[in-house]
Every structure is written in C-alpha cells, then in structure tokens.
Design a protein around this motif. Sequence first.
Motif, PDB file in Angstrom:
ATOM      1  N   SER A  77       0.823  -1.196   0.000  1.00  0.00           N
ATOM      2  CA  SER A  77       0.000   0.000   0.000  1.00  0.00           C
ATOM      3  C   SER A  77       0.866   1.258   0.000  1.00  0.00           C
ATOM      4  CB  SER A  77      -0.926  -0.010   1.222  1.00  0.00           C
ATOM      5  OG  SER A  77      -1.670   1.174   1.291  1.00  0.00           O
ATOM      6  N   LYS A  78       1.956   1.250   0.764  1.00  0.00           N
ATOM      7  CA  LYS A  78       2.823   2.424   0.811  1.00  0.00           C
ATOM      8  C   LYS A  78       3.443   2.687  -0.549  1.00  0.00           C
ATOM      9  CE  LYS A  78       6.707   4.449   3.319  1.00  0.00           C
ATOM     10  NZ  LYS A  78       7.709   4.276   4.391  1.00  0.00           N
ATOM     11  N   GLU A  79       3.938   1.640  -1.214  1.00  0.00           N
ATOM     12  CA  GLU A  79       4.502   1.808  -2.546  1.00  0.00           C
ATOM     13  C   GLU A  79       3.430   2.245  -3.542  1.00  0.00           C
ATOM     14  OE1 GLU A  79       7.777   1.485  -4.037  1.00  0.00           O
ATOM     15  OE2 GLU A  79       8.099   1.968  -1.932  1.00  0.00           O
ATOM     16  N   ALA A  80       2.218   1.689  -3.388  1.00  0.00           N
ATOM     17  CA  ALA A  80       1.119   2.083  -4.278  1.00  0.00           C
ATOM     18  C   ALA A  80       0.772   3.548  -4.085  1.00  0.00           C
ATOM     19  CB  ALA A  80      -0.094   1.204  -4.012  1.00  0.00           C
ATOM     20  N   GLN A  81       0.798   3.995  -2.844  1.00  0.00           N
ATOM     21  CA  GLN A  81       0.518   5.405  -2.574  1.00  0.00           C
ATOM     22  C   GLN A  81       1.571   6.300  -3.211  1.00  0.00           C
ATOM     23  OE1 GLN A  81       0.015   6.134   1.627  1.00  0.00           O
ATOM     24  NE2 GLN A  81      -1.445   4.458   1.860  1.00  0.00           N
ATOM     25  N   ILE A  82       2.835   5.872  -3.141  1.00  0.00           N
ATOM     26  CA  ILE A  82       3.905   6.646  -3.763  1.00  0.00           C
ATOM     27  C   ILE A  82       3.689   6.749  -5.262  1.00  0.00           C
ATOM     28  CG2 ILE A  82       6.368   6.569  -4.371  1.00  0.00           C
ATOM     29  CD1 ILE A  82       6.915   5.595  -1.515  1.00  0.00           C
ATOM     30  N   GLU A  83       3.322   5.638  -5.891  1.00  0.00           N
ATOM     31  CA  GLU A  83       3.086   5.658  -7.336  1.00  0.00           C
ATOM     32  C   GLU A  83       1.927   6.581  -7.692  1.00  0.00           C
ATOM     33  OE1 GLU A  83       5.179   4.289  -9.606  1.00  0.00           O
ATOM     34  OE2 GLU A  83       6.342   3.838  -7.795  1.00  0.00           O
ATOM     35  N   GLN A  84       0.886   6.605  -6.858  1.00  0.00           N
ATOM     36  CA  GLN A  84      -0.248   7.502  -7.102  1.00  0.00           C
ATOM     37  C   GLN A  84       0.193   8.962  -6.991  1.00  0.00           C
ATOM     38  OE1 GLN A  84      -3.232   6.309  -4.259  1.00  0.00           O
ATOM     39  NE2 GLN A  84      -3.765   4.437  -5.366  1.00  0.00           N
TER      40      GLN A  84
END
Length: 600
Positions: free
Chosen positions: A27-34
């Motif tokens: 989720s943290k990496e996904a948030q960064i990508e967003q």
Amino acid sequence: MSNNYLKFIACCFLLISFSCKKQMKISKEAQIEQKVDSLLKLMTLEEKIGQMSQIRHFEESADEHITSKFIGSVIHTQGPTPGKTALEWQDRFIELQKKALSTRLAIPLLFAVDAVHGQNTFEGATIFPHNIGLGATQNEKLVEEIARITALESQATGFNWVFSPCIAIPYNEKWGRVYEAFSESTALTEKLTRASVRGHQGDLSDPTTVIATAKHFVGDGATDYGVEGGNTSLNAQQIEERLLSPYKVAVKENIGAVMSSFNSITGTSMHNHKQLLIDTLKVGMNFDGILVSDWKAYSRFNGNDVINAGVDIIMAVDGDLDGFQKGAKKGVDNGSISLDRIDDAVRRILRQKFRLELFENPFPKSDLVSKIGIKKHRDIAKQAVRESLVLLKNEDKTLPLSKDTKKIVVVGEHANSSGLQSGGWTVNWQGTKENYKGATTILDGIKRQVKGKVIFDKQATGNHFDADIAIIVVGENPYAEFFGDIGHESNQLKLTLTAEHQQYIKTYQEKGVKTVVVLVSGRPLVVTEQINQSNAFVAAWLLGSEGDGVAEVLFGDYNFRGKLPHSWPKSIEDYKGKYGPNFWDDTIKPLFKFGYGLEY
C-alpha cells in the motif's frame, strides 16, 4: 479447549498479521506511485527537464537556476565548500532547498556527494579504508555498519544521496580506480554490495539514511589496458558472468540509483548503450530507480542520445545546463525524444524523493552534526583498518613486535601523514599529502604502543642502524580517476615502488636491521624484490583516518585477519596483455593468490 486448537488460533492470527504487514508495505509503494502520477500530470515540459538537471551548488547563478530552471538535484564536488562547519554546509543546502520549495510545484531537491569511504569531502568526518581494504576484511557486517555511518555523516552535512558503492570488478592494476572497488572476485563483490546498499539506505524514511548509487554501469574496471573511460572488449557472455551480477544484487536490495560509466562496450559508449541501460538494467533487472549520468555526459556523449539510451539525470555541469535543457526540449518538440522517455525519467526521480519522504522532511537535521567523527564511528573505522591488513610475509616470527623494544626507527613520509595513508577522494578529489583534522597517523599509533625510543627517519637519511627494528612505510601518492591510471601523462605513477622508496628498504636491510615493511597503496604493486628484502611485509591498502589501527596489529593487540581481495602480481612482465596479469584463466601464476593472508 485443546492445546492443538489454541495453536491453530495462534497460527491464524500470525498469518493475518503477516498478511496485513505485507499489504501495508504494498500500500505504501502504491501510494507513492499515485503521488508520482498525480504530480507528473501537473508538470510542464520545462519542469520535467528541470528535474532531470543536476548542477553544482557553487556554480554561477546556481541559486537563480534552481527557481528559473526548476533544477531537481545539486551535487557537491571539488571546488568551494558550502562553509567551514557542518552547520554552515547544512545552512547552504537549506537555503537552496527553500528556493526549490518556492517554485510552483514545490518539488524538493536531492543533494548528492561522492562519499566513497566516509563523508570524505568534509574535513573532520570519519574516513574509512577504501573499498579494496574492505574487500580484504571480507566482513559484510562491518561493511554494512560503515555504510550506515557514512550515510549518517553525509546527512549531517546536508546530503541525502551518495555516489557509492563502486561495484566494478577490476581487471588491471593500471586502472586508477582499483581501490574504489571491493575485489577482483565477483562473489565477494556481490556479498559486500548487498551489505553496502543495506547500510546506506536502510529505511529511506529515516533521516540518517541516504539513497545509494551503484557505479559505474558497466565495465569501467575491465577496460583494455586499464584505461579510465577506455573500451571494454569483453563479449556479452563475459559481461554477464563477471560484471553484471553485483548490479543484480544491488537492484534486488532496491538501490535508489545507478550511475552510467565513461567506458565503451565494443565501441559503443555506455551513456549511449540503450541495450544495456534500458533492456538489461531497467527492464531485465526491473530497476525502478534513477539512472544518473557521469560528469558532463550530455556534451561528451552525443547529447540527446544519452537521454534516449535511458539516462534520467544529467550532470549538467561546467556549462552544460543550457545546452542540455534546450536540446532536450527541442528533441521532444521535434519528436526525436519521446515524451514517454521524459516521463519515465521524471517518474523515477520523483519516486525516490517520495521514498525519502523529502516532501514532508526536506531539510537536514541539525542534531546530527554532533555525530560527525565521534569516537564510536572512529572505533568502527579502526576495526576496519585492523581487519583489512594482509600479512604477506613474517620471517622467523618477526611480528608481532614487542612493546618493550628499546629502539624502533620508523621510516618514510607515509608513516606520518594521514593524507598519504588515505589516498584519493580524501578532503580533495585527488586526495591530499597533508595531515587532516581528526585523523591519527601510523607513527602516532606506534608511539602509543612502544615503551622504548621511537625515531622518525622520514627519508632514511639518519644514522639509526642501531635500531632493533625498522618499520618502513612506503607506498603511492594519492590519486583518483583518470590521474591515477598508470601511464597517464599527468603522473609518474608506476606498478613498482619509486626508486626512493625502494632505497628506504634497501638502506636498512643492507645494514642488517630487521625490517618490517608496510605498503600503503590503492592496488597490488610489483614488490617481489622488496618482499624478499624484508623480514615481514604488510599490505595496508588506503586505510583512512585511523592510522593507529596499523600499530595495534603490528604490536599484537590484534591478529592479522585480512585476505587478499586481488591476486598479487609477481613481475612487470605479466602486464603485457589487455588485462594485465590474466589470473582469470590461470595462464599467469600470481605471486600470491586471491584470498592469501597469514596470521600470527
């Protein structure tokens, strides 16, 4: 309720907990990508090219360019320092960071430095043995701790990005950067690469960690005849088997950056080598970090070809900034550079800035300044010195020396100079011959050990042949890239000791004084005759700021633990081929094999 049922329930909770933690990480990496995608959509082409631009903090109009040209990163190199104290260094970078944050999108800067054996650009920092010495320790836990300290002291002086580690595999001692690499052994380089990346980066949200950089991709240590920036004529299979695996390890450890190298591969400049930079590194290894150029690459390697080959950040220094920014914009406008390539570069840059949490915490921590060069750090550096020393000869158990020895003569300027013992990339780019702040010399350490008389005979000109022992410290003068190549027109470096240093040993040996030779060098040298002349011979590499670590081993406080990270050549005649002594296929036998090293 049965014990088995309770165990089942406990296992369920553990599985749920593990699953949640894994989900949180994703989720943290996904948030960064967003966040990256959202910010990228807001950026103009000029702002994107600005993020791809790296300048020096002391260049003319640097402050103005950060706001007007949307600069994405700043590098500190040889030249005016940001100040005298670490707080002044921080203040200068905070000043520049505030300018970046004043721009429309408030994208923070990355600050980069060549901290290759400690934060070696700041006088007073802890300076560790160069990587060749760390290779001799074969101690990955120690290398990880050294990288962690380097990261902390770099952050303490205002940097969040270091151009380290060098993970080249040196083929030829004529190359002037042999000491920047860990070893000729690919397997040992893999092990220490993993440790170095973990130490530097840790948890990037931690303000004591930095982005690490694996360099130089690829083949920089394997050029024909050891020429910096020369041609690497290895075939694809040899490159795959011998050179690429440390990079695979670095990428697996999520290294934040990789630097392209100056050399060519079979005639194609690495800065233009799309097959290796994009197909092999970015796609094949799934590298999602920043691919940064080396010095002035844009003007040196065909302009926009560098971008199209996959380079994300350009060292736009020494007048390259306008040419790069205008050239890149023109390339996008005329279709010779795709906007997707620009977006890929900027996405990678922003990704690392979000991973560092620079948007939330853009400034260095002032309380870290008190950690620079502290005893705890120097103790680790001293441990590294002790473990890096390789005992090549110990005739009649000459070592360890007795602390009760009545008279010891210490010979050679290298014995009393922290600059000479540390090599290049120390205070100055090409190193220094002078003593620098916070360091101890080999002579300092010897004086602390001995109860009797210690005489310093700098150039073996005194009449001290009544000494019980002569400790003769010889070696190379400091050098760094290009200027350290054997045969470079700017130097008089050789694969042997100078005639003067050879005479130091001969002078005392001929008088029958028992001699212990300590060699300070960034590479194995041809010293077969000097080894034969000595009673004991120690390879000390380039040991950094803690010279007294040498004395602690010579006088038996600690045993020798170092093992050769390189095969040791026996003669100049072995250097006739492209790769010097070819130890890869056993056509030439070394004087000492890789991994050799005596103990008491």
